[in-house]
Write a protein that holds these residues in place. Structure first.
Motif, PDB file in Angstrom:
ATOM      1  N   ALA A 119       0.810  -1.215   0.000  1.00 51.59           N
ATOM      2  CA  ALA A 119       0.000   0.000   0.000  1.00 51.59           C
ATOM      3  C   ALA A 119       0.847   1.272   0.000  1.00 51.59           C
ATOM      4  N   THR A 120       2.120   1.185   0.405  1.00 53.56           N
ATOM      5  CA  THR A 120       2.930   2.390   0.484  1.00 53.56           C
ATOM      6  C   THR A 120       3.390   2.821  -0.901  1.00 53.56           C
ATOM      7  N   SER A 121       3.512   4.126  -1.073  1.00 50.44           N
ATOM      8  CA  SER A 121       3.956   4.649  -2.368  1.00 50.44           C
ATOM      9  C   SER A 121       5.468   4.579  -2.524  1.00 50.44           C
ATOM     10  N   GLU A 122       6.187   4.411  -1.442  1.00 45.92           N
ATOM     11  CA  GLU A 122       7.638   4.277  -1.523  1.00 45.92           C
ATOM     12  C   GLU A 122       7.994   2.869  -1.998  1.00 45.92           C
ATOM     13  N   GLY A 123       9.111   2.760  -2.684  1.00 41.89           N
ATOM     14  CA  GLY A 123       9.550   1.468  -3.158  1.00 41.89           C
ATOM     15  C   GLY A 123      10.233   0.687  -2.061  1.00 41.89           C
ATOM     16  N   VAL A 124       9.934  -0.595  -1.976  1.00 42.83           N
ATOM     17  CA  VAL A 124      10.543  -1.475  -0.975  1.00 42.83           C
ATOM     18  C   VAL A 124      11.110  -2.690  -1.698  1.00 42.83           C
ATOM     19  N   LEU A 125      12.387  -2.964  -1.450  1.00 39.02           N
ATOM     20  CA  LEU A 125      13.060  -4.128  -2.020  1.00 39.02           C
ATOM     21  C   LEU A 125      13.659  -4.959  -0.892  1.00 39.02           C
ATOM     22  N   ILE A 126      13.648  -6.267  -1.047  1.00 37.38           N
ATOM     23  CA  ILE A 126      14.336  -7.168  -0.130  1.00 37.38           C
ATOM     24  C   ILE A 126      15.285  -8.018  -0.960  1.00 37.38           C
ATOM     25  N   THR A 127      16.555  -8.013  -0.585  1.00 36.15           N
ATOM     26  CA  THR A 127      17.559  -8.786  -1.306  1.00 36.15           C
ATOM     27  C   THR A 127      18.209  -9.771  -0.361  1.00 36.15           C
ATOM     28  N   GLU A 128      18.704 -10.858  -0.930  1.00 37.84           N
ATOM     29  CA  GLU A 128      19.475 -11.802  -0.134  1.00 37.84           C
ATOM     30  C   GLU A 128      20.846 -11.203   0.178  1.00 37.84           C
ATOM     31  N   ALA A 129      21.495 -11.777   1.185  1.00 36.02           N
ATOM     32  CA  ALA A 129      22.803 -11.260   1.596  1.00 36.02           C
ATOM     33  C   ALA A 129      23.941 -12.076   0.996  1.00 36.02           C
ATOM     34  N   GLY A 130      23.658 -12.837  -0.055  1.00 37.86           N
ATOM     35  CA  GLY A 130      24.686 -13.644  -0.679  1.00 37.86           C
ATOM     36  C   GLY A 130      25.626 -12.819  -1.530  1.00 37.86           C
ATOM     37  N   ASP A 131      26.379 -13.525  -2.369  1.00 36.44           N
ATOM     38  CA  ASP A 131      27.391 -12.856  -3.191  1.00 36.44           C
ATOM     39  C   ASP A 131      26.763 -11.854  -4.162  1.00 36.44           C
TER      40      ASP A 131
END
Length: 631
Positions: free
Chosen positions: A312-324
């Protein structure tokens, strides 16, 4: 008083009825009880009522025990049995309330850990201890010829199976207000309920009343009686599952006590022991299935809520793995709308694809260094949309750590600030043009002095003052900060930075609108301005963030000053459309340590985010050697 008396009488009556059932319908010819229900009534009452009511309940229960046992046991033996039952339930209730991990009524039957603790305490602690006393009464007081260990074993399992099978449903019935909101069975239709009840009765009759005692059918008997309770555990939760389980258990115990055991022929005591083992295993399996399924539903609902909030938020949200390569595993709709990429074009890729041809930006190198150090970072960087257009974004990256403290993922919050950057450029362009105009008009100063002074005053206010709040803007604060660094470097004095961020401002802005958000910013600035010293500089750093430059801070107790400011903010009220809106702020404080102004701002920013993560509406002072001390 009246409510307590009714509760005592209700528990006593229920105990008396269940004791009559236990004595007359659940006892072997030897007098040994296969399955003892009354203790479940008392334990459920102990877990529901405070310990101040326990003595009254104990007296009522002992009287009910004597009345129920008068036709079978002498009065002194019945009193002893009642005392043993009270002690057993008191031990179980005290241990459950002492060690229960649940914050609601003890225990929470939808919580596997609480359920495991309940079974451990009732089966392995309270019941075997009470069984020792009960076996002693049978062999030493009543002089029964049956061996002590046989009495102990049957009493142990008889009490334990009664507690495990009946306490959950009785406790949930006593506390229906707490369990009703989570009830899944309210959505079940009448046909489903009828099917469950008929199935439970039919399978119980088939297994326990038809006398299946040999052949392959004996293997299927425990599975048949599990059908209805298992379905209720999966579909409807702990309360219906435990109710059907209790019904099946009572049916099986009554038929076994009447000589219709589905197990192999032998001594009644042996058949009772086999039934008790089946009851215990059957009940534990159903209760744990109901608890685990309920927990899965709860967590699934929470995850859906969190995901909906992110979407619902207008801001962009990304989740990335902590791998290489740190592939993207999640992006919200706000990021898709911001960049123009489809979700399938984003997931699985590294975030560097957003940099376009500008992979050598200094900001990108700083981001990589922060990720390598597994540290949070807040920075402004240039990125490119799918159509190739450039956009500026304020990027926040925070590491996410697992239970072992190891960084497993990174979360990135992206806010498009292209309009702000463009406005800043337009302002700079306007200033440049006006400076050129001033140079051209120097020859006419004598004629246009008054007009030029007025124009310059407006430009300076536009360039150095925040239009909305009337306080210094970011440019002004940066200028003052660099000048203060030069002054302190020469004089040996020091200064400090207080960085404030309004708590939950975005939620307030989204809920009440930008007009209310502007009023909040104005009231916030006014509250802070009235609290600080006149010698200090206060301004808007950006968005809902504000900064205070505290000069000659070595002579000031920064904590006292910061707490005073936070108190003034918390007492501030913003009236909007008949509502009084309250705001709080999180503050980070850092003192200049012979570094640059930007370094001091970065230290204050880290302290401020520590305050955010510590619960908001508080201040955190940045300490040297990378330590942050929280107030």
């Amino acid at each position: 008083m009246v409510v307590s008396l009714l509760a005592y009488l209700g528990v006593g009556l229920l105990y008396y009825i269940s004791a009559l059932i236990g004595v007359h319908f659940l006892s072997l010819p030897s007098g040994v009880v296969v399955f003892w229900p009354p203790n479940a009534v008392l334990l459920a009452a102990f877990l529901t009522l405070s310990w101040r009511h326990w003595p009254g309940l104990a007296i009522i229960v002992i009287l009910a025990e004597v009345l129920a046992d008068q036709s079978v046991f002498p009065v002194h033996a019945a009193v002893l049995f009642g005392l043993v039952n009270v002690a057993e339930c008191a031990i179980a209730a005290l241990l459950l309330q002492r060690f229960s991990p649940s914050e609601r009524s003890h225990p929470d039957w939808a919580e596997p850990r609480a359920l495991a603790l309940f079974i451990l305490i009732t089966f392995f602690v309270a019941s075997p201890i009470a069984a020792l006393a009960g076996a002693f009464i049978y062999t030493s007081v009543l002089l029964d010829p049956l061996p002590f260990l046989v009495f102990w074993r049957i009493w142990w399992f008889g009490d334990a199976t009664g507690l495990v099978a009946l306490t959950p449903i009785l406790h949930m019935m006593f506390n229906y207000r707490a369990y009703w909101p989570d009830a899944l069975y309210r959505s079940a239709g009448g046909i489903e309920w009828a099917g469950l009840v008929i199935t439970a009765l039919f399978t119980s009759f088939f297994v326990f009343s038809l006398g299946i005692s040999d052949g392959d059918m004996l293997v299927l008997s425990p599975l048949l009686v599990m059908v209805a309770p298992f379905w209720a555990a999966v579909r409807q939760g702990p309360m219906p599952a435990s109710a059907l389980t209790a019904a099946v258990v009572l049916y099986g115990a009554i038929t076994t006590a009447q000589g219709q055991s589905p197990f192999l022929a032998g001594a009644p005591e042996s058949a009772a022991i086999l039934l008790q083992e089946e009851i215990m295993l059957f009940t534990v399996i159903v209760l744990f299935i109901a608890a685990f399924v309920t927990q899965i539903r709860r967590k699934s609902g929470s995850l859906h809520l969190y995901k909906s909030a992110l979407e619902a938020t207008s801001e962009g949200v990304l989740i990335t793995e902590a791998g290489d390569d740190q592939p993207i595993i999640y992006c919200n709709q706000g990021f898709i709308d911001m960049t123009g990429y489809k979700k399938e074009d984003i997931l699985g890729r590294n975030c560097r694809f957003l940099n376009g041809v500008e992979h050598d930006q200094p900001e990108v190198r700083r981001i990589r260094e922060a990720i390598l150090r597994e540290e949070p970072i807040r920075i402004t960087v240039r990125n490119f949309r799918k159509d190739g257009t450039l956009f500026w974004n304020n990027l926040i990256i925070n590491p996410i750590r697992d239970r072992r403290g190891k960084t497993s993922h990174f979360v990135r919050i992206v806010r498009d600030i292209s309009r702000e950057i463009e406005q800043q450029r337009q302002l700079e362009s306007l200033l440049a043009k006006l400076r050129d105009a001033n140079e051209t008009l120097e020859n006419k100063v004598s004629l246009r002095t008054s007009e030029l002074e007025e124009a310059n005053h407006m430009l300076e206010r536009l360039a150095l003052t925040d239009e909305l709040t009337g306080v210094h803007n970011r440019r002004n604060l940066i200028s003052r900060g660099h000048l203060e660094v030069l002054r302190c470097s020469r004089s040996g004095s020091t200064f400090s930075i207080m960085l404030l961020d309004i708590d939950h401002f975005k939620q307030l802005n989204d809920q009440y609108g930008h007009e209310a958000g502007d009023l909040i910013l104005q009231a916030f600035a006014k509250a802070v301005q009235q609290t600080i010293r006149k010698a200090d500089s206060f301004g808007r750093w950006g968005g809902e963030e504000f900064m205070i430059l505290v000069y000659d801070s070595a002579q000031i107790d920064l904590r006292v000053m910061g707490e005073k400011i936070l108190k003034s903010i918390a007492e501030c009220r913003v009236l909007y459309k008949g509502q009084a809106l309250r705001v709080t702020a999180s503050m980070g404080i850092a003192t200049w340590q012979n570094g640059s102004f930007d370094q001091t701002v970065s230290m204050a920013d880290k302290a401020m985010y520590q305050a955010k993560n510590s619960g908001r509406n508080r201040l955190v002072v940045y300490q040297d050697q990378r330590k942050i001390k929280r107030q």
